[in-house]
Design an enzyme around this catalytic site. Structure first.
Site, mmCIF file in Angstrom:
data_model
loop_
_atom_site.group_PDB
_atom_site.id
_atom_site.type_symbol
_atom_site.label_atom_id
_atom_site.label_comp_id
_atom_site.label_asym_id
_atom_site.label_seq_id
_atom_site.Cartn_x
_atom_site.Cartn_y
_atom_site.Cartn_z
ATOM 1 C CE LYS A 189 10.953 6.244 2.246
ATOM 2 N NZ LYS A 189 11.788 7.754 3.185
ATOM 3 C CD GLU A 222 -0.239 0.004 3.659
ATOM 4 O OE1 GLU A 222 -1.483 0.826 4.274
ATOM 5 O OE2 GLU A 222 -0.319 -1.505 4.170
ATOM 6 C CB CYS A 270 37.621 21.397 14.530
ATOM 7 S SG CYS A 270 38.324 22.645 15.449
ATOM 8 C CB CYS A 291 37.730 27.206 17.275
ATOM 9 S SG CYS A 291 38.661 25.863 16.603
ATOM 10 C CE1 TYR A 309 0.300 3.168 9.813
ATOM 11 C CE2 TYR A 309 -0.721 4.833 8.019
ATOM 12 C CZ TYR A 309 0.239 4.797 9.167
ATOM 13 O OH TYR A 309 1.210 5.105 9.743
ATOM 14 C CB CYS A 369 36.056 23.854 18.921
ATOM 15 S SG CYS A 369 35.061 24.486 17.302
ATOM 16 C CG ASP A 428 4.912 12.751 3.053
ATOM 17 O OD1 ASP A 428 5.741 13.049 4.402
ATOM 18 O OD2 ASP A 428 6.053 13.652 2.580
ATOM 19 C CB CYS A 483 38.247 25.281 13.181
ATOM 20 S SG CYS A 483 36.805 25.261 13.743
ATOM 21 C CE LYS A 496 7.268 5.433 5.148
ATOM 22 N NZ LYS A 496 7.674 7.379 5.379
HETATM 23 S S1 IVH Z 1 3.259 0.903 8.633
HETATM 24 C C1 IVH Z 1 5.380 -0.900 11.993
HETATM 25 N N1 IVH Z 1 1.910 1.573 6.501
HETATM 26 O O1 IVH Z 1 5.704 5.771 8.195
HETATM 27 C C2 IVH Z 1 4.875 -0.566 11.081
HETATM 28 N N2 IVH Z 1 3.077 3.128 7.824
HETATM 29 O O2 IVH Z 1 8.190 5.491 8.446
HETATM 30 C C3 IVH Z 1 4.380 0.973 11.637
HETATM 31 N N3 IVH Z 1 3.675 5.648 7.106
HETATM 32 O O3 IVH Z 1 5.562 6.007 11.301
HETATM 33 C C4 IVH Z 1 3.775 1.490 10.249
HETATM 34 N N4 IVH Z 1 2.156 5.376 5.369
HETATM 35 O O4 IVH Z 1 3.701 7.487 10.005
HETATM 36 C C5 IVH Z 1 2.202 2.481 7.501
HETATM 37 N N5 IVH Z 1 1.177 2.551 5.231
HETATM 38 C C6 IVH Z 1 0.957 2.748 6.278
HETATM 39 C C7 IVH Z 1 1.961 4.181 6.396
HETATM 40 C C8 IVH Z 1 2.815 4.352 7.139
HETATM 41 C C9 IVH Z 1 3.148 6.145 5.768
HETATM 42 C C10 IVH Z 1 4.466 6.137 8.220
HETATM 43 C C11 IVH Z 1 3.880 6.349 9.697
HETATM 44 C C12 IVH Z 1 5.350 5.399 10.458
HETATM 45 C C13 IVH Z 1 6.485 6.105 8.823
HETATM 46 C C14 IVH Z 1 7.823 4.907 9.192
#
Ligand code: IVH
Length: 707
Positions: free
Chosen positions: A325, A126, A442, A422, A237, A448, A130, A419, A128
């Site tokens: 990512k 799924e 340094c 300093c 999620y 420093c 932001d 540096c 991720k």
């Molecule tokens: S699962 C134990 N699923 O990403 C696993 N996290 O980098 C819990 N996040 O703290 C996270 N979308 O805030 C999960 N589909 C998704 C997500 C997700 C965004 C965020 C979440 C987590 C962070 C980790």
């Protein structure tokens, strides 16, 4: 001086007094507006105060106050919310950056679970999101608490704010478990973000840099009515504390969440192999620009929950999930200058000062250039046009220079050999292999000022002492005012200044009796500092900033030594040649030679030992860790595994033992409590028998831990 003296006619002293007056006055209006819903002035008058404050700060940047209104949105927030301890910690995720990392993830899991390459292993996939994660606790179906992630263990209580989100049900249908904690991401759509910023602009409010910041600012409003007016959304999620599990797979849990009225991302799928995951990743990456919210990758999770619990966690991330990512976004801009920053270990880091440019929704004006070699390799010069990239929270980087656009008179960058903070000599160390190290350092160490200040920033950082009201910005300010120069200075602030506060901590306006006395905000700061004198030992160990000692090894050391002085004495004993002390600590899983050398090196420096003693003198008494589990048959025991295990992999056995409070080490000694010996056990078994250590077969061990 009158409150209407033009900004450009103010002397420095007048400007300073005026900034103090404005900070107080704006704070008063913020409280009246946000907390009491009773503004004392019109929006126009309020804006004029803020503008004047900003203009003075622009003219005298060095006078900017730590409590400047330009740094705050609304009334102070962090200490306004109660704390919530998460019953189940809220974790982060490991990252995969390419297909190879995803294949490794799959292979790691199969190895851990002892699954063949062709055994079925279903994943979910799924986007991720932001945004910001939140945890929602339901008791008997009623939403009773909503919290931010905070540091993963303790978050902020934002129940009233979360209740205003239309995506968050206040009540769950009949038949749900008594205790349910649903976790997910709060986010803002692109369309809503644009509309909000337009509204903010029209009303003279804060303009948000990106949807994530807008969501964060909106969620952390003191007044839930304000949150309600912000278009926030929520995708579920994950989960935390559950009194019963309504499903035995991740996908089954998402079905439940949907039935209970939550939104689950429409792109949630299951995949039967890594090829399926990678195909889904490519599909969503293609559609990414068309989505109405920011995503920065895909999250893959093992579908079977029994596998998830067997896999468990490493430090703060689950073994059963990973974030894959998307590639970083890029843009072209001009590099105006190269700044040299001095870090806490004296490393000179070049930073590119860029003509500000938007990359992936965020305005970027700095990028790291890492070190002298990197500048030479990329031949980065002042005045160059450069391509930069930014991925998630990572510091933006210079990818390459557009040399074809370079002016003929440009010159290579001359890396400094002193540096900038300093003036001491700065050089590259010669490593054991005879090569020059990449880092220019340094040579001044403790003298420093930049190093000392950066060490302080590390000391108060989030994973370290995490003192409310004492962040990076305040360290800069208090350093400049010479209020804090060493860690122990933090803990003596109250004794030194309570009765004779410096100007920044005095009331400068208000009633006559109050003027010159200690401000409530300073009193609060002192209380926050006082309460951190007993912060967890691992935080203090991490705060020392010893090389190779990160959060995880700090926890290991805390569990082993139980006090700062014990750790210091052990390091000194090791330095004096005590091999026993050394092998004892090196035997700990996760502790290597480099760490031990760094520990010894740190305490070989007299100033470092003196700093520890001074902290203790100032009343610091770190809280030693509790055993993770104390009521298990192996809690506190030292265990060695040897030979072949047949029921589970070595990694799983070790993780299991540690979760039950045992210490797993690699070699048998008089301190070993149990040796678990599988077929093929050799010298360790012989030694254990000689020493009279209890020896168990794998079956006996499983029986013991399942009891
Ligand atoms: S699962 C134990 N699923 O990403 C696993 N996290 O980098 C819990 N996040 O703290 C996270 N979308 O805030 C999960 N589909 C998704 C997500 C997700 C965004 C965020 C979440 C987590 C962070 C980790």
């Amino acid at each position: 001086m009158a409150a209407d003296t033009p900004v450009n006619a103010l002397s420095k002293a007048e400007a300073e007094a005026e900034l103090a007056r404005l900070a107080e006055e704006i704070a008063t209006h913020d409280i009246a507006y946000h907390q009491q819903d009773a503004p004392l002035v019109s929006d126009g008058e309020y804006d004029a105060l803020r503008r004047r404050n900003e203009e003075i700060e622009a003219r005298f940047p060095e006078l900017k106050r730590s409590d400047s209104p330009s740094e705050r949105v609304g009334a102070a927030a962090t200490n306004a919310f109660g704390k919530v301890e998460h019953v189940v910690p809220m974790l982060s995720l490991g990252n995969a950056f390419d297909d190879g990392d995803v294949l490794d993830f799959d292979a790691r899991i199969r190895r851990f679970l002892n699954l063949d390459a062709d055994a079925e292993l279903v994943f979910t996939s799924e986007p991720k999101i932001d945004g910001l994660s939140a945890s929602l606790r339901y008791e008997k179906g009623i939403l009773v608490q909503g919290a931010t992630r905070g540091d993963g263990r303790v978050g902020e209580d934002i129940t009233a704010n979360l209740k205003t989100l239309p995506d968050i049900p206040q009540q769950l249908p009949d038949g749900v478990p008594d205790i349910v904690e649903v976790r997910g991401e709060v986010y803002m759509s692109h369309a809503d973000f644009a509309a909000l910023n337009e509204r903010q602009e029209a009303e003279g409010g804060k303009i948000f840099a990106n949807p994530r910041n807008a969501a964060a600012g909106s969620l952390r409003q003191l007044d839930p009515e304000m949150t309600k007016q912000r278009p926030l959304k929520f995708f579920a999620y994950a989960w935390g504390d559950m009194s019963a599990m309504p499903a035995d797979t991740q996908s089954g849990m998402m079905d439940c969440f949907r039935e209970w009225g939550f939104s689950v991302n429409p792109a949630f799928v299951t995949a039967h192999d890594t090829a399926g995951l990678l195909a889904h990743w490519a599909e969503i990456e293609n559609r990414r620009a068309a989505l109405d919210y920011d995503i920065d990758g895909m999250v893959y999770k093992v579908d079977r929950l029994d596998y998830q619990s067997r896999l468990g966690f490493v430090s703060r991330a689950p073994r059963w999930a990973i974030a894959h990512k998307f590639p970083a976004e890029q843009a072209t801009t001009t590099l105006n200058d190269i700044d040299i920053q001095v870090g806490r270990t004296g490393a000179l880091t070049p930073v590119a000062k860029l003509a500000p440019i938007t990359v992936g929704g965020v305005v970027v004006s700095n990028a790291t250039l890492h070190n002298a070699d990197e500048i030479a390799r990329k031949d980065v010069r002042i005045g160059d046009r450069v391509i930069i990239q930014r991925a998630g929270d990572v510091i933006p980087q210079v990818v390459r220079v557009l040399t074809e656009e370079r002016k003929p008179d440009s010159k290579p960058f001359d890396f400094p050999d002193t540096c900038p903070a300093c003036g001491a000599m700065a050089a590259r160390e010669i490593r054991d292999d005879g090569e020059a190290d990449a880092v220019t350092r340094c040579s001044a160490g403790f003298t420093c000022p930049a190093q000392a200040r950066e060490r302080l920033k590390h000391f108060v950082s989030r994973a370290a002492l995490d003192i409310e009201g004492l962040g990076q910005k305040q360290i800069d300010d208090y350093w400049a005012l010479e209020l804090i120069r060493t860690p122990q200075d933090i803990f003596t602030l109250q004794a030194r200044f309570e009765n004779d506060p410096p100007e920044i901590w005095q009331y400068t306006s208000g009633s006559k009796e109050k003027i010159g006395t200690l401000k409530d905000s300073a009193r609060k700061l002192f209380a926050a500092i006082e309460s951190r004198k007993t912060a967890d030992l691992h935080r203090y160990i991490f705060a020392l900033g010893i090389r190779h000692i990160g959060e995880t090894s700090a926890r290991l050391l805390a569990r082993h030594y139980l006090s700062l002085t014990a750790m210091m004495q052990a390091a000194q004993a090791m330095a004096a040649g005590d091999e026993g002390a050394r092998s004892e600590i090196e035997a700990l899983d996760g502790v290597g030679k480099a760490l031990v050398d760094a520990l010894i090196g740190f305490f070989a420096v007299a100033e470092n030992c003196a700093a520890i003693m001074a902290l203790i003198e100032a009343g610091v008494t770190p809280t030693p860790p509790e055993e993770i589990a104390t009521d298990t048959p192996v809690a506190g025991k030292t265990i060695v595994f040897t030979g072949t295990l047949e029921k589970m992999t070595r990694a799983e056995a070790k993780a299991r033992a540690e979760a039950l409070g045992a210490k797993v080490v690699g070699s048998v000694s008089a301190k070993t409590d149990i040796l678990v010996a599988g077929p093929g056990a050799g010298s360790k078994l012989t030694k254990a028998t000689e020493l009279g250590v209890e020896v168990l077969t794998e079956e006996q061990w499983i029986e013991l831990v399942q009891a």
